[in-house]
Write a protein that holds these residues in place. Sequence first.
Motif, PDB file in Angstrom:
ATOM      1  N   VAL A  70       0.832  -1.210   0.000  1.00 18.36           N
ATOM      2  CA  VAL A  70       0.000   0.000   0.000  1.00 18.36           C
ATOM      3  C   VAL A  70       0.866   1.260   0.000  1.00 18.36           C
ATOM      4  O   VAL A  70       0.518   2.266  -0.623  1.00 18.36           O
ATOM      5  CB  VAL A  70      -0.988  -0.010   1.189  1.00 18.36           C
ATOM      6  CG1 VAL A  70      -0.304   0.328   2.502  1.00 18.36           C
ATOM      7  CG2 VAL A  70      -2.131   0.961   0.944  1.00 18.36           C
ATOM      8  N   GLY A 241      -6.667   1.585   0.607  1.00 18.34           N
ATOM      9  CA  GLY A 241      -6.204   0.789   1.742  1.00 18.34           C
ATOM     10  C   GLY A 241      -7.154  -0.347   2.056  1.00 18.34           C
ATOM     11  O   GLY A 241      -6.723  -1.476   2.358  1.00 18.34           O
ATOM     12  N   VAL A 244      -6.564  -3.104  -0.515  1.00 13.67           N
ATOM     13  CA  VAL A 244      -5.354  -3.883  -0.245  1.00 13.67           C
ATOM     14  C   VAL A 244      -5.582  -4.846   0.917  1.00 13.67           C
ATOM     15  O   VAL A 244      -5.152  -6.004   0.870  1.00 13.67           O
ATOM     16  CB  VAL A 244      -4.174  -2.932   0.057  1.00 13.67           C
ATOM     17  CG1 VAL A 244      -2.964  -3.724   0.561  1.00 13.67           C
ATOM     18  CG2 VAL A 244      -3.798  -2.136  -1.179  1.00 13.67           C
ATOM     19  N   GLY A 262      -1.579   3.662   4.822  1.00 13.74           N
ATOM     20  CA  GLY A 262      -1.580   4.124   3.452  1.00 13.74           C
ATOM     21  C   GLY A 262      -1.903   5.602   3.316  1.00 13.74           C
ATOM     22  O   GLY A 262      -1.399   6.283   2.422  1.00 13.74           O
TER      23      GLY A 262
END
Length: 328
Positions: A70, A241, A244, A262
């Motif tokens: 990230v 984020g 991810v 992130g």
Amino acid sequence: MEHHQVAIYLAAMAVGALLGRVAPAGGPGLEHAINPVLGALLFVTFLQVPAAELVRLLRDGRFLSAALVVNFVVVPLVVAAMFAFLPADQAVRLGVLLVLLCPCVDYVVVFSGLAGGSSRRLLAATPVLLVAQMLLLPGFLYLFMGSELADIVEAGPFLQAFLILIIISLALAWALQAWAARCPTGQKVSDAATTAMVPLMAATLLVVVASQVPKLGDSLADVASVIPFYVVFLLVMAFAGKAVARVFRLGTPAGRAIVFTGATRNSLVVLPLALALVLPDDLAVAAVVVVTQTLVEVVGMVTYVRLVPRLVPERTGQPDELPAPSRK
């Protein structure tokens, strides 16, 4: 105080902004107080994570991989998408790159914990993120701006921040943990210290805002144009984020921590770097651009504390995402 912490933080920022405007001469002195206050805040944060547990957390390969992806894959791609729309001024672009390409290694731990994120994992990942940004930042600057500006980054400010904010704070926290385990008086001191979390966070926000607001006076026109980019970055990284975290199949606390790492940038560590750079006069505004991101981010983090739990809600019956302790 914990129940009203968001209101307390907003009030601290408002007081800091007012203090910075009415007493700008105090800015330099307050700037020297940033590291001590931030170090005290991190000490209290580290105190809540047993030393033995950090080793186990470092074995959480999925979380560490997600944090690296990230911060050093997704974030550069987001910055690249915005880069073409940034003002043409090279100093403004340099400041934006310096601050957005470096993940936070300090107060992100606190804000993530306030939102129910796994601050313990972020603590364990801190050395990895700091070393990675030191190694990768010159290359990123080269890709975005060419070879002339790629060699301006020095390791000194990063290493100094790591020593003062992370190593010393962590060592003191572990020493107090050891004392608390052996002595009732130590336990009382530890309990008292942990109650200082909200006042220390408020003090950090107040000092940062009050020390940096006076620097914006002569460059408001230059930096105002980058504020929308910082806001857009916070919005985009919230969802990036989350995506991810889903890809790496992380549970709720770890997923929230990935959203925070992130989105939160290394403003307080990059700031002395930007201020220490030997730049020609036409690039000096880069430091002010970094300062502006700090002011935008503290407001964004207070908002994140409320919104991230809704963005990454608790899931009933989710398995323990921590690696099981060894029984050997």
